[in-house]
Design a protein around this motif. Structure first.
Motif, PDB file in Angstrom:
ATOM      1  N   LEU A 192     -39.619  29.139 -11.692  1.00  0.00           N
ATOM      2  CA  LEU A 192     -39.698  27.716 -11.412  1.00  0.00           C
ATOM      3  C   LEU A 192     -40.895  27.460 -10.508  1.00  0.00           C
ATOM      4  O   LEU A 192     -41.056  28.137  -9.490  1.00  0.00           O
ATOM      5  CB  LEU A 192     -38.399  27.250 -10.740  1.00  0.00           C
ATOM      6  CG  LEU A 192     -38.338  25.806 -10.276  1.00  0.00           C
ATOM      7  CD1 LEU A 192     -38.390  24.849 -11.472  1.00  0.00           C
ATOM      8  CD2 LEU A 192     -37.065  25.578  -9.478  1.00  0.00           C
ATOM      9  N   ASN A 193     -41.737  26.526 -10.904  1.00  0.00           N
ATOM     10  CA  ASN A 193     -42.853  26.076 -10.073  1.00  0.00           C
ATOM     11  C   ASN A 193     -42.527  24.695  -9.544  1.00  0.00           C
ATOM     12  O   ASN A 193     -41.978  23.864 -10.267  1.00  0.00           O
ATOM     13  CB  ASN A 193     -44.149  25.994 -10.885  1.00  0.00           C
ATOM     14  CG  ASN A 193     -44.625  27.358 -11.316  1.00  0.00           C
ATOM     15  OD1 ASN A 193     -44.554  28.306 -10.558  1.00  0.00           O
ATOM     16  ND2 ASN A 193     -45.097  27.449 -12.536  1.00  0.00           N
ATOM     17  N   LEU A 194     -42.857  24.445  -8.304  1.00  0.00           N
ATOM     18  CA  LEU A 194     -42.563  23.168  -7.676  1.00  0.00           C
ATOM     19  C   LEU A 194     -43.815  22.644  -7.007  1.00  0.00           C
ATOM     20  O   LEU A 194     -44.546  23.407  -6.371  1.00  0.00           O
ATOM     21  CB  LEU A 194     -41.448  23.348  -6.629  1.00  0.00           C
ATOM     22  CG  LEU A 194     -41.103  22.116  -5.812  1.00  0.00           C
ATOM     23  CD1 LEU A 194     -40.219  21.189  -6.637  1.00  0.00           C
ATOM     24  CD2 LEU A 194     -40.413  22.503  -4.520  1.00  0.00           C
ATOM     25  N   THR A 195     -44.052  21.356  -7.138  1.00  0.00           N
ATOM     26  CA  THR A 195     -45.147  20.701  -6.422  1.00  0.00           C
ATOM     27  C   THR A 195     -44.535  19.702  -5.456  1.00  0.00           C
ATOM     28  O   THR A 195     -43.654  18.930  -5.824  1.00  0.00           O
ATOM     29  CB  THR A 195     -46.096  19.983  -7.388  1.00  0.00           C
ATOM     30  OG1 THR A 195     -46.630  20.944  -8.309  1.00  0.00           O
ATOM     31  CG2 THR A 195     -47.248  19.330  -6.642  1.00  0.00           C
ATOM     32  N   THR A 196     -44.991  19.728  -4.218  1.00  0.00           N
ATOM     33  CA  THR A 196     -44.478  18.844  -3.181  1.00  0.00           C
ATOM     34  C   THR A 196     -45.627  18.220  -2.413  1.00  0.00           C
ATOM     35  O   THR A 196     -46.714  18.786  -2.337  1.00  0.00           O
ATOM     36  CB  THR A 196     -43.544  19.604  -2.204  1.00  0.00           C
ATOM     37  OG1 THR A 196     -43.115  18.710  -1.171  1.00  0.00           O
ATOM     38  CG2 THR A 196     -44.234  20.798  -1.575  1.00  0.00           C
ATOM     39  N   ASN A 197     -45.361  17.054  -1.828  1.00  0.00           N
ATOM     40  CA  ASN A 197     -46.356  16.466  -0.928  1.00  0.00           C
ATOM     41  C   ASN A 197     -46.171  16.988   0.491  1.00  0.00           C
ATOM     42  O   ASN A 197     -46.907  16.628   1.395  1.00  0.00           O
ATOM     43  CB  ASN A 197     -46.307  14.932  -0.963  1.00  0.00           C
ATOM     44  CG  ASN A 197     -45.003  14.363  -0.442  1.00  0.00           C
ATOM     45  OD1 ASN A 197     -44.144  15.070   0.065  1.00  0.00           O
ATOM     46  ND2 ASN A 197     -44.842  13.065  -0.588  1.00  0.00           N
ATOM     47  N   GLY A 198     -45.154  17.817   0.695  1.00  0.00           N
ATOM     48  CA  GLY A 198     -44.945  18.451   1.988  1.00  0.00           C
ATOM     49  C   GLY A 198     -44.216  17.604   3.006  1.00  0.00           C
ATOM     50  O   GLY A 198     -44.178  17.956   4.187  1.00  0.00           O
ATOM     51  N   SER A 199     -43.611  16.513   2.576  1.00  0.00           N
ATOM     52  CA  SER A 199     -42.926  15.655   3.550  1.00  0.00           C
ATOM     53  C   SER A 199     -41.516  16.146   3.873  1.00  0.00           C
ATOM     54  O   SER A 199     -41.044  15.986   4.985  1.00  0.00           O
ATOM     55  CB  SER A 199     -42.881  14.211   3.053  1.00  0.00           C
ATOM     56  OG  SER A 199     -42.213  14.125   1.817  1.00  0.00           O
ATOM     57  N   PHE A 200     -40.803  16.720   2.911  1.00  0.00           N
ATOM     58  CA  PHE A 200     -39.476  17.298   3.104  1.00  0.00           C
ATOM     59  C   PHE A 200     -38.511  16.345   3.803  1.00  0.00           C
ATOM     60  O   PHE A 200     -37.899  16.669   4.815  1.00  0.00           O
ATOM     61  CB  PHE A 200     -39.551  18.642   3.839  1.00  0.00           C
ATOM     62  CG  PHE A 200     -40.330  19.670   3.086  1.00  0.00           C
ATOM     63  CD1 PHE A 200     -39.790  20.261   1.955  1.00  0.00           C
ATOM     64  CD2 PHE A 200     -41.601  20.038   3.487  1.00  0.00           C
ATOM     65  CE1 PHE A 200     -40.505  21.221   1.240  1.00  0.00           C
ATOM     66  CE2 PHE A 200     -42.329  20.989   2.780  1.00  0.00           C
ATOM     67  CZ  PHE A 200     -41.780  21.571   1.656  1.00  0.00           C
ATOM     68  N   TRP A 201     -38.355  15.173   3.237  1.00  0.00           N
ATOM     69  CA  TRP A 201     -37.490  14.132   3.799  1.00  0.00           C
ATOM     70  C   TRP A 201     -36.027  14.552   3.777  1.00  0.00           C
ATOM     71  O   TRP A 201     -35.599  15.347   2.961  1.00  0.00           O
ATOM     72  CB  TRP A 201     -37.651  12.825   3.020  1.00  0.00           C
ATOM     73  CG  TRP A 201     -39.001  12.228   3.202  1.00  0.00           C
ATOM     74  CD1 TRP A 201     -40.014  12.214   2.285  1.00  0.00           C
ATOM     75  CD2 TRP A 201     -39.531  11.603   4.360  1.00  0.00           C
ATOM     76  NE1 TRP A 201     -41.124  11.617   2.796  1.00  0.00           N
ATOM     77  CE2 TRP A 201     -40.849  11.224   4.081  1.00  0.00           C
ATOM     78  CE3 TRP A 201     -39.006  11.322   5.626  1.00  0.00           C
ATOM     79  CZ2 TRP A 201     -41.663  10.571   5.009  1.00  0.00           C
ATOM     80  CZ3 TRP A 201     -39.825  10.668   6.538  1.00  0.00           C
ATOM     81  CH2 TRP A 201     -41.123  10.304   6.226  1.00  0.00           C
ATOM     82  N   GLY A 202     -35.285  13.972   4.674  1.00  0.00           N
ATOM     83  CA  GLY A 202     -33.839  14.157   4.704  1.00  0.00           C
ATOM     84  C   GLY A 202     -33.400  15.417   5.419  1.00  0.00           C
ATOM     85  O   GLY A 202     -32.969  15.372   6.560  1.00  0.00           O
ATOM     86  N   ARG A 203     -33.528  16.536   4.773  1.00  0.00           N
ATOM     87  CA  ARG A 203     -33.042  17.809   5.314  1.00  0.00           C
ATOM     88  C   ARG A 203     -34.025  18.482   6.262  1.00  0.00           C
ATOM     89  O   ARG A 203     -33.652  19.351   7.029  1.00  0.00           O
ATOM     90  CB  ARG A 203     -32.734  18.779   4.183  1.00  0.00           C
ATOM     91  CG  ARG A 203     -31.643  18.323   3.268  1.00  0.00           C
ATOM     92  CD  ARG A 203     -31.516  19.276   2.099  1.00  0.00           C
ATOM     93  NE  ARG A 203     -30.595  18.747   1.127  1.00  0.00           N
ATOM     94  CZ  ARG A 203     -29.545  19.396   0.676  1.00  0.00           C
ATOM     95  NH1 ARG A 203     -29.288  20.613   1.091  1.00  0.00           N
ATOM     96  NH2 ARG A 203     -28.750  18.844  -0.207  1.00  0.00           N
ATOM     97  N   GLY A 204     -35.292  18.170   6.150  1.00  0.00           N
ATOM     98  CA  GLY A 204     -36.307  18.842   6.948  1.00  0.00           C
ATOM     99  C   GLY A 204     -36.855  20.064   6.234  1.00  0.00           C
ATOM    100  O   GLY A 204     -36.261  20.582   5.290  1.00  0.00           O
TER     101      GLY A 204
END
Length: 99
Positions: free
Chosen positions: A1-13
């Motif tokens: 699985l590949n994931l792309t994120t903006n790095g904000s990690f809202w909610g859980r941290g």
């Protein structure tokens, strides 16, 4: 699985998300658009450069901790869209990624 994120990690941290993501991903890409706060925020409206950098480092720390305990060691990469606004910063983004 590949994931792309903006790095904000809202909610859980970042720590909680990293502990969920790292064990199941082969690669996690962080969207990155500049080596300076000014460029990053101009391209990614509302981005907080210092927070994104801290999240990236924290994510890598969790990844390394999981790997050291015998778990998965997913790769972490910076994904950048080349634009006239950030072309001159590509070498600095590479240096940032190496650090």
């Amino acid at each position: 699985l590949n994931l792309t994120t903006n790095g904000s990690f809202w909610g859980r941290g970042v720590d909680a998300w990293a502990r969920l993501i790292v064990p199941v991903c082969s690669d996690v890409k962080f969207s990155w658009n500049g080596a300076t706060e000014q460029t990053q925020q101009r391209i990614m409206k509302g981005a907080a450069f210092a927070a994104q950098l801290a999240h990236l480092k924290a994510f890598i720390s969790v990844r390394d901790e999981v790997a050291a305990a015998g778990g998965n060691r997913c790769s972490v990469t910076l994904q950048m869209t080349f634009m006239e606004q950030n072309l001159q910063e590509i070498p600095d983004v590479v240096r940032l990624a190496i650090e």
